[in-house]
Write a protein that holds these residues in place. Structure first.
Motif, short mmCIF file in Angstrom:
data_model
loop_
_atom_site.label_atom_id
_atom_site.label_comp_id
_atom_site.label_asym_id
_atom_site.label_seq_id
_atom_site.Cartn_x
_atom_site.Cartn_y
_atom_site.Cartn_z
N VAL A 81 7.69 -3.08 7.90
CA VAL A 81 7.13 -3.52 6.12
C VAL A 81 6.76 -2.60 5.04
CG1 VAL A 81 4.37 -4.02 6.99
CG2 VAL A 81 5.19 -5.52 5.15
N ILE A 82 7.55 -2.39 4.25
CA ILE A 82 7.14 -1.52 3.22
C ILE A 82 6.41 -1.99 2.39
CG2 ILE A 82 8.29 0.08 1.79
CD1 ILE A 82 10.56 -0.29 3.72
N ASN A 83 4.92 -1.21 1.57
CA ASN A 83 4.36 -0.96 0.94
C ASN A 83 3.46 -2.27 0.54
OD1 ASN A 83 4.62 -0.23 -2.00
ND2 ASN A 83 5.42 -2.37 -3.78
N SER A 84 2.72 -2.25 1.57
CA SER A 84 1.56 -2.88 1.82
C SER A 84 0.32 -2.20 2.22
CB SER A 84 1.61 -3.60 3.46
OG SER A 84 0.98 -2.45 4.76
N HIS A 85 -0.29 -2.65 1.41
CA HIS A 85 -1.86 -1.69 0.96
C HIS A 85 -2.85 -1.83 1.99
CE1 HIS A 85 -4.60 0.94 -1.27
NE2 HIS A 85 -5.48 0.11 -0.84
N ILE A 86 -3.37 -0.65 2.58
CA ILE A 86 -4.61 -1.06 3.74
C ILE A 86 -5.16 -0.13 3.70
CG2 ILE A 86 -5.75 -1.23 6.37
CD1 ILE A 86 -2.83 -2.52 6.76
N GLU A 87 -7.22 -0.77 2.72
CA GLU A 87 -7.51 0.27 2.24
C GLU A 87 -8.01 1.53 3.62
OE1 GLU A 87 -10.76 -1.04 0.39
OE2 GLU A 87 -10.10 -1.87 -1.08
N GLU A 88 -8.55 2.62 3.27
CA GLU A 88 -9.21 3.24 4.27
C GLU A 88 -10.24 2.46 4.76
OE1 GLU A 88 -9.12 7.79 2.23
OE2 GLU A 88 -7.04 7.87 2.80
#
Length: 150
Positions: A57-64
Motif C-alpha cells: 500500500v502506497i501513499n497511506s499516511h500514519i502519523e508519527e
C-alpha cells in the motif's frame, strides 16, 4: 477490551466501481500500530501496487507516534500487505490483463488488536458515471426526507 478503529476511504466508492473485495493484514512497526490504534491514520489518497510478487500500500499516511522518539516511523512509507498466494496471483492477473486497480477501502483493527486493511479491485468511473451517482444519492435523500415528513 480493545477499542476498535475504523478509518474509511470515503472517496473510493465515488471515484471507482468496486468489483471484488479482500481483507489483508499489514506489516507494521510498533509505533505504526500504536498510531493506528489512536486513530491517527489516513488512507484517502492511497493505492496498492505490486512490487515483484508482493503487494504494497502506497501513499497511506500514519502519523508519527507521540512517544516514539528516535524509534519513530516515516509517516508516508510503503507498507506490505499480507494475502494468500492464490489471492495475490489472481489480483496480479486482473491488474495486468484487465487494467484494474487496487484501492484501500477501510483500515481497521480486529478484536485481537491487529490492523487489517479492506482492499478492493476497482475500475475507474467516468465523469458521467460520477454524475449519475450524485443524482442517485440526491434522489435517495429527497425520498428519505419525504418519507420522514409522513
Amino acid at each position: 477490551m480493545l477499542k476498535t478503529v475504523n478509518i474509511l476511504n470515503k472517496r473510493a466508492k465515488f471515484e471507482y466501481e468496486i468489483i471484488d473485495r479482500y481483507t489483508a493484514g499489514m506489516v507494521l512497526t510498533g509505533t505504526e500500530i500504536k498510531s493506528i490504534r489512536l486513530g491517527k491514520a489516513n488512507i484517502a489518497e492511497s493505492f496498492c501496487e505490486f512490487q515483484g510478487d508482493e503487494l504494497f500500500v502506497i501513499n497511506s499516511h500514519i502519523e508519527e507516534y507521540l512517544f516514539g522518539h528516535q524509534y519513530n516511523h516515516k509517516p508516508k512509507s510503503e507498507r506490505k500487505l499480507l494475502l494468500n498466494k492464490r489471492e495475490l496471483k489472481g489480483l496480479l492477473k486482473d491488474v495486468q490483463n484487465k487494467g484494474l486497480t487496487i484501492i484501500p477501502l477501510r483500515l481497521f483493527t480486529n478484536e485481537k488488536g491487529m490492523a487489517k486493511l479492506d482492499i478492493a479491485l476497482c475500475k475507474g468511473k467516468k465523469t458521467f458515471d460520477k454524475r449519475e451517482t450524485i443524482k442517485d444519492r440526491d434522489n435517495k435523500r429527497d425520498l428519505d426526507r419525504i418519507k420522514k415528513e409522513f
